[in-house]
Scaffold this motif. Structure first.
Motif, short mmCIF file in Angstrom:
data_model
loop_
_atom_site.label_atom_id
_atom_site.label_comp_id
_atom_site.label_asym_id
_atom_site.label_seq_id
_atom_site.Cartn_x
_atom_site.Cartn_y
_atom_site.Cartn_z
N GLY A 1 -34.69 -40.38 31.54
CA GLY A 1 -33.46 -41.18 31.65
C GLY A 1 -33.77 -42.60 32.11
O GLY A 1 -34.23 -42.81 33.23
N GLY B 1 -16.45 -47.12 44.28
CA GLY B 1 -17.59 -47.87 43.72
C GLY B 1 -18.91 -47.46 44.36
O GLY B 1 -19.75 -48.29 44.67
N VAL C 1 -36.14 -35.50 26.07
CA VAL C 1 -36.78 -34.32 26.64
C VAL C 1 -35.94 -33.11 26.23
O VAL C 1 -34.72 -33.11 26.42
CB VAL C 1 -36.86 -34.44 28.18
CG1 VAL C 1 -37.28 -33.12 28.80
CG2 VAL C 1 -37.85 -35.53 28.54
N GLY D 1 -21.04 -44.72 43.17
CA GLY D 1 -21.94 -43.89 42.36
C GLY D 1 -23.34 -44.45 42.22
O GLY D 1 -24.33 -43.82 42.62
N PHE D 2 -23.46 -45.63 41.66
CA PHE D 2 -24.78 -46.21 41.47
C PHE D 2 -25.40 -46.60 42.81
O PHE D 2 -26.61 -46.46 43.03
CB PHE D 2 -24.72 -47.43 40.54
CG PHE D 2 -26.03 -48.13 40.46
CD1 PHE D 2 -27.13 -47.52 39.89
CD2 PHE D 2 -26.20 -49.40 41.00
CE1 PHE D 2 -28.37 -48.14 39.85
CE2 PHE D 2 -27.43 -50.04 40.96
CZ PHE D 2 -28.51 -49.41 40.39
N ASN D 3 -24.56 -47.07 43.73
CA ASN D 3 -25.08 -47.47 45.03
C ASN D 3 -25.75 -46.30 45.75
O ASN D 3 -26.78 -46.46 46.40
CB ASN D 3 -23.96 -48.06 45.89
CG ASN D 3 -23.50 -49.41 45.35
OD1 ASN D 3 -24.32 -50.29 45.11
ND2 ASN D 3 -22.21 -49.56 45.11
N GLU E 1 -36.44 -42.07 27.35
CA GLU E 1 -35.03 -42.43 27.26
C GLU E 1 -34.52 -42.14 25.84
O GLU E 1 -35.18 -42.48 24.86
CB GLU E 1 -34.84 -43.91 27.64
CG GLU E 1 -33.53 -44.54 27.25
CD GLU E 1 -32.27 -43.80 27.75
OE1 GLU E 1 -32.23 -43.37 28.91
OE2 GLU E 1 -31.33 -43.64 26.93
N ALA E 2 -33.32 -41.56 25.78
CA ALA E 2 -32.78 -41.12 24.49
C ALA E 2 -32.38 -42.29 23.57
O ALA E 2 -32.35 -42.13 22.35
CB ALA E 2 -31.58 -40.22 24.74
N MET F 1 -29.41 -46.85 34.71
CA MET F 1 -29.60 -47.76 35.85
C MET F 1 -30.52 -47.16 36.91
O MET F 1 -31.31 -47.87 37.52
CB MET F 1 -28.26 -47.99 36.55
CG MET F 1 -27.25 -48.71 35.74
SD MET F 1 -25.74 -48.73 36.73
CE MET F 1 -24.57 -48.81 35.39
N VAL F 2 -30.39 -45.86 37.12
CA VAL F 2 -31.14 -45.24 38.22
C VAL F 2 -32.60 -45.01 37.82
O VAL F 2 -33.53 -45.39 38.56
CB VAL F 2 -30.45 -43.92 38.66
CG1 VAL F 2 -31.30 -43.13 39.62
CG2 VAL F 2 -29.09 -44.25 39.29
N GLN G 1 -25.80 -46.86 24.07
CA GLN G 1 -26.46 -46.57 25.34
C GLN G 1 -25.38 -46.33 26.41
O GLN G 1 -24.61 -47.23 26.74
CB GLN G 1 -27.32 -47.77 25.74
CG GLN G 1 -28.63 -47.49 26.46
CD GLN G 1 -28.57 -46.64 27.71
OE1 GLN G 1 -27.51 -46.34 28.25
NE2 GLN G 1 -29.72 -46.23 28.17
N ASP H 1 -31.28 -38.14 34.29
CA ASP H 1 -30.69 -38.04 32.94
C ASP H 1 -29.17 -37.88 32.99
O ASP H 1 -28.56 -37.36 32.04
CB ASP H 1 -31.36 -36.93 32.12
CG ASP H 1 -31.41 -35.59 32.84
OD1 ASP H 1 -31.22 -35.56 34.07
OD2 ASP H 1 -31.65 -34.56 32.18
N ALA I 1 -19.71 -52.66 41.05
CA ALA I 1 -19.75 -53.36 42.34
C ALA I 1 -21.01 -52.90 43.07
O ALA I 1 -21.12 -51.74 43.45
CB ALA I 1 -18.51 -53.03 43.16
N ARG J 1 -18.46 -51.60 31.63
CA ARG J 1 -17.85 -51.34 32.94
C ARG J 1 -18.43 -52.32 33.98
O ARG J 1 -19.59 -52.71 33.89
CB ARG J 1 -18.06 -49.89 33.37
CG ARG J 1 -19.33 -49.64 34.11
CD ARG J 1 -19.59 -48.17 34.33
NE ARG J 1 -20.04 -47.52 33.10
CZ ARG J 1 -20.64 -46.34 33.06
NH1 ARG J 1 -20.80 -45.63 34.15
NH2 ARG J 1 -21.04 -45.82 31.92
N ASN K 1 -26.80 -39.91 38.97
CA ASN K 1 -25.66 -39.12 38.51
C ASN K 1 -26.02 -37.68 38.18
O ASN K 1 -25.17 -36.80 38.20
CB ASN K 1 -25.02 -39.77 37.27
CG ASN K 1 -23.88 -40.70 37.65
OD1 ASN K 1 -23.91 -41.28 38.72
ND2 ASN K 1 -22.89 -40.81 36.79
N SER L 1 -25.37 -45.84 29.64
CA SER L 1 -25.46 -46.39 30.99
C SER L 1 -25.05 -47.86 31.02
O SER L 1 -24.51 -48.33 32.01
CB SER L 1 -26.90 -46.25 31.50
OG SER L 1 -26.95 -46.21 32.90
#
Ligand SMILES: Cc1cc2nc3c(=O)[nH]c(=O)nc-3n(C[C@H](O)[C@H](O)[C@H](O)COP(=O)(O)OP(=O)(O)OC[C@H]3O[C@@H](n4cnc5c(N)ncnc54)[C@H](O)[C@@H]3O)c2cc1C
Length: 409
Positions: A13, A302, A136, A304-306, A36-37, A16-17, A45, A168, A54, A51, A292, A47
Protein backbone atom coordinates in the motif's frame (compact mmCIF):
# COMPACT_ATOMS: atom_id res chain seq x y z
CA UNK A 1 14.52 -0.59 -11.57
CA UNK A 2 13.48 -3.62 -9.51
CA UNK A 3 16.56 -5.49 -8.38
CA UNK A 4 15.79 -8.18 -5.87
CA UNK A 5 13.25 -10.58 -4.44
CA UNK A 6 14.73 -10.49 -0.94
CA UNK A 7 14.00 -7.57 1.39
CA UNK A 8 14.21 -6.49 5.00
CA UNK A 9 10.82 -4.83 4.75
CA UNK A 10 7.92 -5.07 2.30
CA UNK A 11 5.17 -2.44 2.59
CA UNK A 12 1.83 -3.21 0.97
CA UNK A 13 0.00 0.00 0.00
CA UNK A 14 1.53 3.25 -1.21
CA UNK A 15 -1.26 5.47 0.16
CA UNK A 16 -0.45 8.33 2.51
CA UNK A 17 0.57 6.02 5.33
CA UNK A 18 2.62 3.45 3.38
CA UNK A 19 4.43 6.17 1.38
CA UNK A 20 5.22 8.07 4.61
CA UNK A 21 6.74 4.93 6.13
CA UNK A 22 9.02 4.45 3.12
CA UNK A 23 10.22 8.06 3.47
CA UNK A 24 10.63 7.77 7.24
CA UNK A 25 13.05 4.85 6.76
CA UNK A 26 14.82 6.21 3.66
CA UNK A 27 18.59 6.32 3.95
CA UNK A 28 18.75 3.97 6.94
CA UNK A 29 20.30 1.09 4.98
CA UNK A 30 17.27 -1.21 4.93
CA UNK A 31 16.29 -3.04 1.75
CA UNK A 32 12.68 -1.91 1.27
CA UNK A 33 10.02 -2.76 -1.33
CA UNK A 34 6.71 -0.94 -1.77
CA UNK A 35 3.85 -2.70 -3.55
CA UNK A 36 0.99 -0.48 -4.70
CA UNK A 37 -2.08 -1.42 -6.73
CA UNK A 38 -2.20 1.86 -8.71
CA UNK A 39 0.32 3.77 -10.77
CA UNK A 40 1.41 7.03 -9.11
CA UNK A 41 -0.70 9.41 -11.20
CA UNK A 42 -3.66 7.06 -11.87
CA UNK A 43 -7.08 8.81 -11.66
CA UNK A 44 -8.57 6.03 -9.54
CA UNK A 45 -5.84 6.08 -6.85
CA UNK A 46 -8.08 5.94 -3.75
CA UNK A 47 -5.68 7.59 -1.31
CA UNK A 48 -4.92 10.72 -3.32
CA UNK A 49 -8.23 12.28 -4.32
CA UNK A 50 -9.69 15.77 -3.79
CA UNK A 51 -10.58 15.39 -0.11
CA UNK A 52 -9.02 17.99 2.18
CA UNK A 53 -6.80 16.62 4.90
CA UNK A 54 -6.27 18.61 8.08
CA UNK A 55 -2.74 17.75 9.19
CA UNK A 56 -2.28 18.19 12.94
CA UNK A 57 0.69 20.23 14.14
CA UNK A 58 2.26 16.97 15.37
CA UNK A 59 2.08 15.52 11.84
CA UNK A 60 3.87 18.60 10.52
CA UNK A 61 6.72 17.86 12.93
CA UNK A 62 6.96 14.30 11.55
CA UNK A 63 7.01 15.62 7.96
CA UNK A 64 9.70 18.08 9.06
CA UNK A 65 11.85 15.30 10.47
CA UNK A 66 11.55 13.18 7.32
CA UNK A 67 12.38 16.14 5.09
CA UNK A 68 9.01 16.48 3.34
CA UNK A 69 7.76 19.67 4.98
CA UNK A 70 9.64 22.23 2.80
CA UNK A 71 7.84 20.89 -0.30
CA UNK A 72 4.48 20.65 1.50
CA UNK A 73 4.64 24.04 3.18
CA UNK A 74 4.00 25.87 -0.11
CA UNK A 75 0.74 23.97 -0.60
CA UNK A 76 -0.91 24.11 2.82
CA UNK A 77 -3.14 26.65 4.52
CA UNK A 78 -2.54 27.01 8.28
CA UNK A 79 -5.32 26.69 10.87
CA UNK A 80 -4.81 29.37 13.51
CA UNK A 81 -8.09 28.94 15.37
CA UNK A 82 -10.72 26.22 15.73
CA UNK A 83 -14.31 27.20 16.47
CA UNK A 84 -16.66 24.43 17.66
CA UNK A 85 -20.37 25.17 18.03
CA UNK A 86 -23.85 23.65 18.10
CA UNK A 87 -25.76 25.44 15.35
CA UNK A 88 -28.58 27.61 16.71
CA UNK A 89 -27.71 26.85 20.36
CA UNK A 90 -25.68 28.46 23.11
CA UNK A 91 -22.62 26.18 23.34
CA UNK A 92 -19.36 27.15 21.64
CA UNK A 93 -15.66 26.60 22.29
CA UNK A 94 -12.56 28.02 20.65
CA UNK A 95 -8.95 26.85 20.42
CA UNK A 96 -6.16 29.25 19.44
CA UNK A 97 -2.63 28.54 18.18
CA UNK A 98 -1.25 31.52 20.12
CA UNK A 99 -2.56 30.08 23.39
CA UNK A 100 -0.76 26.83 22.62
CA UNK A 101 2.43 28.65 21.55
CA UNK A 102 2.54 26.94 18.16
CA UNK A 103 2.59 28.61 14.71
CA UNK A 104 -0.61 26.73 13.75
CA UNK A 105 -2.92 24.13 15.27
CA UNK A 106 -2.85 22.32 11.94
CA UNK A 107 -2.58 22.71 8.17
CA UNK A 108 -5.00 21.90 5.35
CA UNK A 109 -3.89 20.30 2.11
CA UNK A 110 -5.73 18.20 -0.46
CA UNK A 111 -4.94 14.49 -0.41
CA UNK A 112 -3.97 14.80 -4.10
CA UNK A 113 -1.30 17.44 -3.41
CA UNK A 114 -0.02 15.58 -0.38
CA UNK A 115 0.25 12.43 -2.53
CA UNK A 116 2.14 14.28 -5.23
CA UNK A 117 4.74 15.52 -2.72
CA UNK A 118 5.14 12.12 -1.03
CA UNK A 119 5.41 10.14 -4.27
CA UNK A 120 7.68 12.66 -5.97
CA UNK A 121 10.07 12.47 -3.03
CA UNK A 122 9.80 8.71 -2.91
CA UNK A 123 10.64 8.28 -6.59
CA UNK A 124 13.50 10.83 -6.49
CA UNK A 125 15.32 10.04 -3.27
CA UNK A 126 14.40 6.85 -1.59
CA UNK A 127 16.42 3.73 -2.32
CA UNK A 128 13.30 1.59 -2.51
CA UNK A 129 12.00 -0.89 -5.09
CA UNK A 130 8.53 0.31 -6.09
CA UNK A 131 6.23 -2.26 -7.69
CA UNK A 132 3.25 -0.37 -9.16
CA UNK A 133 0.77 -1.22 -10.46
CA UNK A 134 1.02 -4.54 -8.62
CA UNK A 135 -1.11 -6.34 -6.06
CA UNK A 136 -0.31 -8.55 -3.14
CA UNK A 137 -2.62 -11.55 -3.43
CA UNK A 138 -1.31 -13.66 -0.56
CA UNK A 139 1.52 -14.28 1.88
CA UNK A 140 2.87 -16.91 4.22
CA UNK A 141 4.60 -16.23 7.53
CA UNK A 142 7.31 -18.90 7.69
CA UNK A 143 8.59 -18.05 11.16
CA UNK A 144 11.97 -16.64 10.14
CA UNK A 145 10.68 -14.69 7.10
CA UNK A 146 7.50 -13.87 5.18
CA UNK A 147 6.89 -15.04 1.59
CA UNK A 148 4.77 -12.55 -0.37
CA UNK A 149 2.85 -13.39 -3.57
CA UNK A 150 2.53 -10.43 -5.92
CA UNK A 151 0.58 -10.16 -9.18
CA UNK A 152 1.96 -7.69 -11.74
CA UNK A 153 0.75 -7.42 -15.33
CA UNK A 154 -0.81 -10.88 -15.12
CA UNK A 155 2.42 -12.47 -13.82
CA UNK A 156 2.94 -13.86 -10.32
CA UNK A 157 6.18 -13.14 -8.46
CA UNK A 158 7.33 -14.35 -5.03
CA UNK A 159 9.20 -11.97 -2.76
CA UNK A 160 10.63 -12.55 0.70
CA UNK A 161 11.10 -10.25 3.67
CA UNK A 162 11.87 -10.19 7.37
CA UNK A 163 8.84 -8.04 8.09
CA UNK A 164 5.63 -7.31 6.19
CA UNK A 165 3.70 -4.07 6.75
CA UNK A 166 0.02 -3.91 5.80
CA UNK A 167 -0.71 -0.29 4.86
CA UNK A 168 -3.36 -1.45 2.41
CA UNK A 169 -6.30 0.59 3.74
CA UNK A 170 -9.66 -0.16 5.35
CA UNK A 171 -10.34 -3.25 3.19
CA UNK A 172 -6.90 -4.70 3.93
CA UNK A 173 -6.55 -8.19 2.49
CA UNK A 174 -3.52 -8.77 4.69
CA UNK A 175 -5.59 -8.12 7.84
CA UNK A 176 -8.35 -10.36 6.51
CA UNK A 177 -5.97 -13.16 5.63
CA UNK A 178 -4.52 -12.96 9.15
CA UNK A 179 -8.08 -13.24 10.47
CA UNK A 180 -7.48 -10.48 13.01
CA UNK A 181 -10.76 -9.74 14.86
CA UNK A 182 -12.12 -6.26 14.22
CA UNK A 183 -14.67 -3.91 15.76
CA UNK A 184 -16.67 -2.55 12.85
CA UNK A 185 -19.89 -0.65 12.16
CA UNK A 186 -21.53 1.65 9.66
CA UNK A 187 -22.84 5.03 10.83
CA UNK A 188 -25.60 5.19 8.24
CA UNK A 189 -24.05 8.54 7.29
CA UNK A 190 -21.88 9.76 4.44
CA UNK A 191 -19.51 12.70 4.18
CA UNK A 192 -20.16 15.01 1.24
CA UNK A 193 -16.85 16.62 0.41
CA UNK A 194 -16.24 19.69 -1.75
CA UNK A 195 -14.84 23.20 -1.49
CA UNK A 196 -16.68 26.54 -1.46
CA UNK A 197 -15.60 30.17 -1.78
CA UNK A 198 -17.14 32.55 0.80
CA UNK A 199 -17.49 36.32 0.31
CA UNK A 200 -15.66 37.00 3.60
CA UNK A 201 -12.04 35.88 4.23
CA UNK A 202 -11.85 32.63 6.21
CA UNK A 203 -9.22 34.19 8.51
CA UNK A 204 -7.53 30.77 8.93
CA UNK A 205 -10.32 29.60 11.23
CA UNK A 206 -11.58 26.01 11.05
CA UNK A 207 -15.25 25.60 11.97
CA UNK A 208 -16.85 22.46 13.35
CA UNK A 209 -20.61 22.96 13.59
CA UNK A 210 -23.04 20.43 14.89
CA UNK A 211 -26.40 20.51 13.18
CA UNK A 212 -29.58 18.47 13.61
CA UNK A 213 -28.60 16.22 10.65
CA UNK A 214 -24.96 15.75 11.66
CA UNK A 215 -21.67 17.65 11.85
CA UNK A 216 -20.38 20.11 9.25
CA UNK A 217 -16.71 21.06 9.05
CA UNK A 218 -15.38 24.05 7.15
CA UNK A 219 -11.60 24.22 6.84
CA UNK A 220 -9.50 27.12 5.52
CA UNK A 221 -7.84 26.37 2.17
CA UNK A 222 -5.51 28.24 -0.16
CA UNK A 223 -6.98 30.91 -2.50
CA UNK A 224 -9.57 31.84 0.16
CA UNK A 225 -11.51 28.65 -0.49
CA UNK A 226 -12.90 26.51 2.31
CA UNK A 227 -13.01 22.73 2.34
CA UNK A 228 -16.43 21.34 3.24
CA UNK A 229 -17.05 18.03 5.01
CA UNK A 230 -20.83 17.81 5.37
CA UNK A 231 -22.19 14.72 7.10
CA UNK A 232 -25.61 13.62 5.84
CA UNK A 233 -27.77 10.51 6.35
CA UNK A 234 -27.20 7.89 3.66
CA UNK A 235 -30.74 8.44 2.28
CA UNK A 236 -29.93 12.10 1.51
CA UNK A 237 -26.64 11.53 -0.27
CA UNK A 238 -27.94 11.15 -3.82
CA UNK A 239 -30.21 14.17 -3.49
CA UNK A 240 -27.34 16.39 -2.27
CA UNK A 241 -24.98 15.11 -4.98
CA UNK A 242 -27.58 15.76 -7.70
CA UNK A 243 -28.26 19.40 -6.73
CA UNK A 244 -26.93 21.99 -9.18
CA UNK A 245 -24.23 24.28 -7.75
CA UNK A 246 -26.61 27.14 -6.83
CA UNK A 247 -29.01 24.81 -5.04
CA UNK A 248 -26.11 23.09 -3.28
CA UNK A 249 -24.64 26.42 -2.12
CA UNK A 250 -28.06 27.52 -0.83
CA UNK A 251 -28.57 24.23 1.03
CA UNK A 252 -25.10 24.38 2.54
CA UNK A 253 -25.60 28.03 3.50
CA UNK A 254 -28.74 27.04 5.45
CA UNK A 255 -26.69 24.39 7.29
CA UNK A 256 -23.68 26.57 8.08
CA UNK A 257 -25.14 30.08 8.39
CA UNK A 258 -23.65 33.44 7.35
CA UNK A 259 -20.58 33.76 9.58
CA UNK A 260 -18.38 33.86 6.43
CA UNK A 261 -20.86 35.83 4.34
CA UNK A 262 -22.35 34.13 1.28
CA UNK A 263 -20.89 31.06 -0.40
CA UNK A 264 -20.51 31.94 -4.07
CA UNK A 265 -18.65 29.09 -5.76
CA UNK A 266 -18.58 25.31 -5.27
CA UNK A 267 -16.05 22.69 -6.41
CA UNK A 268 -16.65 19.07 -7.43
CA UNK A 269 -18.65 17.00 -4.93
CA UNK A 270 -17.96 13.44 -3.80
CA UNK A 271 -19.44 11.23 -1.10
CA UNK A 272 -17.77 8.80 1.33
CA UNK A 273 -19.88 6.30 3.31
CA UNK A 274 -18.74 6.53 6.95
CA UNK A 275 -17.80 3.57 9.07
CA UNK A 276 -15.59 2.68 11.98
CA UNK A 277 -13.13 -0.16 11.94
CA UNK A 278 -10.56 -1.04 14.55
CA UNK A 279 -8.39 -4.15 14.43
CA UNK A 280 -8.16 -5.72 17.89
CA UNK A 281 -4.47 -6.40 17.30
CA UNK A 282 -1.94 -4.75 15.02
CA UNK A 283 0.79 -7.40 15.06
CA UNK A 284 0.70 -11.05 14.05
CA UNK A 285 4.01 -12.91 13.77
CA UNK A 286 6.16 -10.87 11.38
CA UNK A 287 3.27 -8.80 10.06
CA UNK A 288 2.31 -5.30 11.27
CA UNK A 289 -0.95 -3.56 10.36
CA UNK A 290 -0.87 0.27 10.25
CA UNK A 291 -2.95 3.26 9.12
CA UNK A 292 -6.50 2.72 7.92
CA UNK A 293 -5.87 -1.03 7.72
CA UNK A 294 -5.66 -0.97 11.53
CA UNK A 295 -8.17 1.83 12.22
CA UNK A 296 -10.62 3.58 9.91
CA UNK A 297 -12.32 6.52 11.64
CA UNK A 298 -15.26 8.89 11.12
CA UNK A 299 -13.67 12.08 9.69
CA UNK A 300 -15.48 14.31 12.23
CA UNK A 301 -12.30 15.11 14.13
CA UNK A 302 -9.86 14.84 11.18
CA UNK A 303 -7.78 12.23 13.03
CA UNK A 304 -7.50 9.29 10.59
CA UNK A 305 -4.27 10.08 8.79
CA UNK A 306 -2.85 11.90 11.80
CA UNK A 307 -3.19 8.71 13.82
CA UNK A 308 -1.71 6.71 10.91
CA UNK A 309 1.38 8.88 10.60
CA UNK A 310 2.00 8.47 14.32
CA UNK A 311 1.95 4.69 13.71
CA UNK A 312 4.59 5.38 11.05
CA UNK A 313 6.79 7.42 13.41
CA UNK A 314 6.70 4.76 16.14
CA UNK A 315 7.22 1.81 13.76
CA UNK A 316 10.11 3.54 11.98
CA UNK A 317 11.85 4.12 15.32
CA UNK A 318 11.36 0.54 16.51
CA UNK A 319 12.58 -0.91 13.20
CA UNK A 320 15.53 1.49 12.97
CA UNK A 321 16.65 0.77 16.53
CA UNK A 322 16.59 -3.00 15.88
CA UNK A 323 18.35 -2.67 12.53
CA UNK A 324 21.05 -0.32 13.85
CA UNK A 325 21.75 -2.79 16.66
CA UNK A 326 22.23 -5.56 14.05
CA UNK A 327 19.04 -7.35 15.16
CA UNK A 328 16.18 -9.01 13.30
CA UNK A 329 13.63 -6.25 12.57
CA UNK A 330 10.75 -8.74 12.43
CA UNK A 331 11.55 -10.49 15.73
CA UNK A 332 8.67 -10.87 18.17
CA UNK A 333 10.17 -8.60 20.86
CA UNK A 334 10.74 -5.82 18.31
CA UNK A 335 7.18 -5.87 17.01
CA UNK A 336 5.82 -6.26 20.52
CA UNK A 337 7.51 -2.96 21.40
CA UNK A 338 5.54 -1.35 18.55
CA UNK A 339 2.28 -2.98 19.68
CA UNK A 340 2.67 -1.81 23.30
CA UNK A 341 3.55 1.67 22.16
CA UNK A 342 0.55 2.17 19.86
CA UNK A 343 -2.36 0.13 21.19
CA UNK A 344 -3.62 2.55 23.84
CA UNK A 345 -3.53 5.63 21.63
CA UNK A 346 -5.17 3.81 18.71
CA UNK A 347 -7.99 2.64 20.98
CA UNK A 348 -8.43 6.01 22.70
CA UNK A 349 -8.56 8.03 19.48
CA UNK A 350 -11.01 5.54 17.89
CA UNK A 351 -13.25 5.65 20.98
CA UNK A 352 -13.12 9.45 21.27
CA UNK A 353 -13.88 9.93 17.57
CA UNK A 354 -16.76 7.48 17.71
CA UNK A 355 -18.11 9.15 20.86
CA UNK A 356 -18.00 12.57 19.20
CA UNK A 357 -19.70 11.27 16.05
CA UNK A 358 -22.55 9.81 18.10
CA UNK A 359 -22.89 12.64 20.59
CA UNK A 360 -23.00 15.31 17.94
CA UNK A 361 -25.36 13.46 15.61
CA UNK A 362 -27.96 12.99 18.35
CA UNK A 363 -30.92 15.39 18.04
CA UNK A 364 -32.47 14.47 21.45
CA UNK A 365 -33.07 17.61 23.57
CA UNK A 366 -31.37 16.28 26.70
CA UNK A 367 -28.28 15.18 24.73
CA UNK A 368 -28.14 18.55 23.01
CA UNK A 369 -28.35 20.36 26.35
CA UNK A 370 -25.54 18.20 27.73
CA UNK A 371 -23.23 18.85 24.80
CA UNK A 372 -23.87 22.61 24.90
CA UNK A 373 -23.02 22.66 28.59
CA UNK A 374 -19.92 20.59 27.73
CA UNK A 375 -18.85 23.09 25.06
CA UNK A 376 -19.30 26.00 27.47
CA UNK A 377 -17.37 24.18 30.19
CA UNK A 378 -14.54 23.63 27.73
CA UNK A 379 -14.56 27.32 26.83
CA UNK A 380 -14.62 28.69 30.36
CA UNK A 381 -13.11 26.13 32.76
CA UNK A 382 -9.45 26.90 33.28
CA UNK A 383 -7.25 23.97 32.26
CA UNK A 384 -9.94 22.21 30.16
CA UNK A 385 -8.80 23.43 26.76
CA UNK A 386 -5.09 22.81 26.84
CA UNK A 387 -5.23 18.97 27.00
CA UNK A 388 -7.89 18.97 24.30
CA UNK A 389 -5.76 21.15 22.03
CA UNK A 390 -2.66 18.98 22.69
CA UNK A 391 -4.69 15.88 21.83
CA UNK A 392 -6.05 17.44 18.62
CA UNK A 393 -2.49 18.39 17.63
CA UNK A 394 -1.28 14.82 18.25
CA UNK A 395 1.09 15.87 21.03
CA UNK A 396 -0.13 13.67 23.90
CA UNK A 397 1.60 10.52 25.10
CA UNK A 398 5.16 9.33 24.54
CA UNK A 399 6.36 10.91 21.32
CA UNK A 400 8.61 9.01 18.89
CA UNK A 401 11.80 10.82 17.81
CA UNK A 402 10.28 11.78 14.45
CA UNK A 403 7.25 13.29 16.20
CA UNK A 404 9.62 15.48 18.21
CA UNK A 405 11.06 16.68 14.90
CA UNK A 406 14.28 14.67 15.30
CA UNK A 407 15.43 12.62 12.26
CA UNK A 408 16.20 8.93 12.89
CA UNK A 409 19.85 9.09 11.90
C1 LIG B 1 -14.03 12.55 3.80
C2 LIG B 1 -12.76 12.25 4.54
C3 LIG B 1 -12.05 13.27 5.14
C4 LIG B 1 -10.90 12.99 5.87
N1 LIG B 1 -10.24 14.02 6.48
C5 LIG B 1 -9.15 13.75 7.23
C6 LIG B 1 -8.45 14.80 7.89
O1 LIG B 1 -8.82 15.98 7.82
N2 LIG B 1 -7.33 14.49 8.64
C7 LIG B 1 -6.90 13.21 8.74
O2 LIG B 1 -5.90 12.97 9.45
N3 LIG B 1 -7.52 12.19 8.11
C8 LIG B 1 -8.62 12.43 7.35
N4 LIG B 1 -9.25 11.40 6.71
C9 LIG B 1 -8.70 10.04 6.83
C10 LIG B 1 -7.57 9.76 5.83
O3 LIG B 1 -8.00 10.06 4.52
C11 LIG B 1 -7.14 8.31 5.93
O4 LIG B 1 -6.86 8.02 7.27
C12 LIG B 1 -5.91 8.02 5.08
O5 LIG B 1 -6.20 8.23 3.74
C13 LIG B 1 -5.48 6.56 5.28
O6 LIG B 1 -4.35 6.28 4.50
P1 LIG B 1 -3.80 4.78 4.33
O7 LIG B 1 -2.55 4.94 3.52
O8 LIG B 1 -3.76 4.09 5.63
O9 LIG B 1 -4.93 4.01 3.51
P2 LIG B 1 -5.49 4.24 1.96
O10 LIG B 1 -5.50 5.69 1.74
O11 LIG B 1 -6.72 3.48 1.92
O12 LIG B 1 -4.35 3.59 1.09
C14 LIG B 1 -4.24 2.20 0.93
C15 LIG B 1 -3.38 1.92 -0.32
O13 LIG B 1 -3.18 0.51 -0.43
C16 LIG B 1 -3.32 0.12 -1.79
N5 LIG B 1 -3.70 -1.31 -1.77
C17 LIG B 1 -4.84 -1.86 -1.25
N6 LIG B 1 -4.81 -3.20 -1.38
C18 LIG B 1 -3.64 -3.50 -2.00
C19 LIG B 1 -3.02 -4.73 -2.43
N7 LIG B 1 -3.61 -5.93 -2.21
N8 LIG B 1 -1.83 -4.68 -3.05
C20 LIG B 1 -1.20 -3.49 -3.27
N9 LIG B 1 -1.74 -2.30 -2.89
C21 LIG B 1 -2.93 -2.31 -2.27
C22 LIG B 1 -4.40 1.06 -2.32
O14 LIG B 1 -4.34 1.17 -3.73
C23 LIG B 1 -4.07 2.38 -1.61
O15 LIG B 1 -3.16 3.16 -2.35
C24 LIG B 1 -10.42 11.66 5.97
C25 LIG B 1 -11.13 10.62 5.35
C26 LIG B 1 -12.28 10.91 4.65
C27 LIG B 1 -13.03 9.78 4.00
Amino acid sequence: MNRSTDYDLIIVGGGMVGASLVLALAGRGLRVALIEAYEADAEGQPSYDDRAIALAYGSRRIFDAIGVWPALERLVEPIHDIHVSDRGHFGAARLHAVDERVPALGYVVTARELGRVLLDRLHRDAAVDVFAPARVVGFEDRGDSVAVEMERGGLMTSLRCRMLVAADGGNSIIREQLDVPVVRWQYGQSAIVTNVTPTRPHGNVAYERFTDTGPVALLPMTDQRCAVVWTVCDEQVERVLQLDDDAFLAAFQRRFGYRLGRFVRAGRRSAYPLSLLRARDSVRGRVVIIGNAAHTLHPIAGQGFNLGIRDVAALAEVVDDAFSAGGDIGAAHVLDRYRRWRTTEQRNVALATDGLARLFSNPLGIVRLGRNVGLLAMEFLPGAKHPLARGAMGLLGRQPRLARGVPLG
